[in-house]
Design a protein around this motif. Structure first.
Motif, PDB file in Angstrom:
ATOM      1  N   LEU A 221       6.709 -50.899   9.472  1.00 41.54           N
ATOM      2  CA  LEU A 221       6.060 -49.834   8.715  1.00 41.54           C
ATOM      3  C   LEU A 221       4.730 -49.573   9.400  1.00 41.54           C
ATOM      4  CD1 LEU A 221       6.742 -48.441   5.944  1.00 41.54           C
ATOM      5  CD2 LEU A 221       5.266 -50.127   4.879  1.00 41.54           C
ATOM      6  N   SER A 222       4.379 -48.322   9.581  1.00 44.44           N
ATOM      7  CA  SER A 222       3.078 -48.038  10.187  1.00 44.44           C
ATOM      8  C   SER A 222       1.972 -48.409   9.199  1.00 44.44           C
ATOM      9  CB  SER A 222       2.959 -46.559  10.566  1.00 44.44           C
ATOM     10  OG  SER A 222       2.806 -45.757   9.409  1.00 44.44           O
ATOM     11  N   ARG A 223       0.787 -48.617   9.730  1.00 42.96           N
ATOM     12  CA  ARG A 223      -0.345 -48.918   8.831  1.00 42.96           C
ATOM     13  C   ARG A 223      -0.568 -47.766   7.855  1.00 42.96           C
ATOM     14  NH1 ARG A 223      -4.815 -52.724  10.357  1.00 42.96           N
ATOM     15  NH2 ARG A 223      -3.965 -54.021  11.999  1.00 42.96           N
ATOM     16  N   GLU A 224      -0.437 -46.547   8.350  1.00 40.94           N
ATOM     17  CA  GLU A 224      -0.643 -45.385   7.473  1.00 40.94           C
ATOM     18  C   GLU A 224       0.400 -45.355   6.360  1.00 40.94           C
ATOM     19  OE1 GLU A 224      -2.298 -42.478   5.550  1.00 40.94           O
ATOM     20  OE2 GLU A 224      -3.240 -43.434   7.274  1.00 40.94           O
ATOM     21  N   GLU A 225       1.650 -45.642   6.685  1.00 38.62           N
ATOM     22  CA  GLU A 225       2.699 -45.688   5.663  1.00 38.62           C
ATOM     23  C   GLU A 225       2.412 -46.798   4.651  1.00 38.62           C
ATOM     24  OE1 GLU A 225       6.614 -44.152   8.087  1.00 38.62           O
ATOM     25  OE2 GLU A 225       5.850 -46.190   8.482  1.00 38.62           O
ATOM     26  N   ALA A 226       1.944 -47.930   5.131  1.00 40.50           N
ATOM     27  CA  ALA A 226       1.616 -49.035   4.229  1.00 40.50           C
ATOM     28  C   ALA A 226       0.461 -48.655   3.311  1.00 40.50           C
ATOM     29  CB  ALA A 226       1.272 -50.287   5.035  1.00 40.50           C
ATOM     30  N   ARG A 227      -0.589 -48.060   3.887  1.00 37.29           N
ATOM     31  CA  ARG A 227      -1.723 -47.631   3.055  1.00 37.29           C
ATOM     32  C   ARG A 227      -1.285 -46.596   2.030  1.00 37.29           C
ATOM     33  NH1 ARG A 227      -4.813 -48.172   8.014  1.00 37.29           N
ATOM     34  NH2 ARG A 227      -4.326 -46.013   8.493  1.00 37.29           N
ATOM     35  N   SER A 228      -0.434 -45.669   2.437  1.00 34.18           N
ATOM     36  CA  SER A 228       0.061 -44.644   1.518  1.00 34.18           C
ATOM     37  C   SER A 228       0.858 -45.276   0.381  1.00 34.18           C
ATOM     38  CB  SER A 228       0.929 -43.651   2.279  1.00 34.18           C
ATOM     39  OG  SER A 228       1.488 -42.706   1.407  1.00 34.18           O
ATOM     40  N   HIS A 229       1.688 -46.242   0.712  1.00 34.69           N
ATOM     41  CA  HIS A 229       2.471 -46.920  -0.320  1.00 34.69           C
ATOM     42  C   HIS A 229       1.542 -47.657  -1.289  1.00 34.69           C
ATOM     43  CE1 HIS A 229       6.112 -48.544  -2.061  1.00 34.69           C
ATOM     44  NE2 HIS A 229       5.488 -49.710  -2.126  1.00 34.69           N
ATOM     45  N   LEU A 230       0.532 -48.323  -0.767  1.00 36.30           N
ATOM     46  CA  LEU A 230      -0.405 -49.025  -1.640  1.00 36.30           C
ATOM     47  C   LEU A 230      -1.199 -48.044  -2.499  1.00 36.30           C
ATOM     48  CD1 LEU A 230      -1.665 -51.859   0.722  1.00 36.30           C
ATOM     49  CD2 LEU A 230      -0.007 -52.032  -1.155  1.00 36.30           C
ATOM     50  N   HIS A 231      -1.527 -46.894  -1.940  1.00 41.08           N
ATOM     51  CA  HIS A 231      -2.233 -45.872  -2.719  1.00 41.08           C
ATOM     52  C   HIS A 231      -1.376 -45.433  -3.916  1.00 41.08           C
ATOM     53  CE1 HIS A 231      -5.076 -42.707  -3.557  1.00 41.08           C
ATOM     54  NE2 HIS A 231      -4.089 -41.845  -3.579  1.00 41.08           N
ATOM     55  N   GLN A 232      -0.072 -45.363  -3.720  1.00 37.11           N
ATOM     56  CA  GLN A 232       0.835 -44.968  -4.800  1.00 37.11           C
ATOM     57  C   GLN A 232       0.837 -45.981  -5.946  1.00 37.11           C
ATOM     58  OE1 GLN A 232       4.710 -44.208  -3.129  1.00 37.11           O
ATOM     59  NE2 GLN A 232       3.903 -42.689  -1.726  1.00 37.11           N
ATOM     60  N   ILE A 233       0.457 -47.231  -5.666  1.00 45.30           N
ATOM     61  CA  ILE A 233       0.393 -48.223  -6.747  1.00 45.30           C
ATOM     62  C   ILE A 233      -1.068 -48.504  -7.129  1.00 45.30           C
ATOM     63  CG2 ILE A 233       2.647 -49.246  -6.262  1.00 45.30           C
ATOM     64  CD1 ILE A 233       1.100 -51.616  -4.945  1.00 45.30           C
ATOM     65  N   ASP A 234      -1.904 -47.488  -6.931  1.00 43.13           N
ATOM     66  CA  ASP A 234      -3.292 -47.479  -7.404  1.00 43.13           C
ATOM     67  C   ASP A 234      -4.284 -48.326  -6.610  1.00 43.13           C
ATOM     68  OD1 ASP A 234      -2.720 -45.600  -9.372  1.00 43.13           O
ATOM     69  OD2 ASP A 234      -2.155 -47.154 -10.810  1.00 43.13           O
ATOM     70  N   PHE A 235      -4.004 -48.605  -5.345  1.00 37.77           N
ATOM     71  CA  PHE A 235      -5.006 -49.199  -4.465  1.00 37.77           C
ATOM     72  C   PHE A 235      -5.786 -48.039  -3.861  1.00 37.77           C
ATOM     73  CE2 PHE A 235      -2.324 -52.763  -4.889  1.00 37.77           C
ATOM     74  CZ  PHE A 235      -2.825 -53.865  -4.220  1.00 37.77           C
TER      75      PHE A 235
END
Length: 75
Positions: free
Chosen positions: A33-47
């Motif tokens: 997973l790219s870092r951007e995809e990981a950050r986006s996924h975490l943003h979706q769970i309120d990070f």
């Protein structure tokens, strides 16, 4: 992952939550997973953006994830 936790530095509760969320996603996406995809996924769970970045850094620094050419992978 649980079997390997004893030999690693413990994670903060937020990093554990992030890993629990990201591990299945990484496994489902050709094991990376790219870092951007990981950050986006975490943003979706309120990070928020900064918290997602520092949490990913913790996972990388403690060996729960590793980076290969900008792609995050599980050990």
């Amino acid at each position: 992952m649980e079997g390997n936790d004893n030999s690693r530095t413990p994670l903060s509760p937020s990093a554990r939550e992030a890993l629990d969320e990201l591990a299945p996603v990484i496994e489902e996406t050709d094991d990376h997973l790219s870092r951007e995809e990981a950050r986006s996924h975490l943003h979706q769970i309120d990070f928020d953006a900064e918290f997602a970045r520092t949490t990913l850094d913790e996972l990388l620094n403690k060996g729960y994830l590793y980076d290969v050419h900008g792609e995050l992978r599980l050990p």
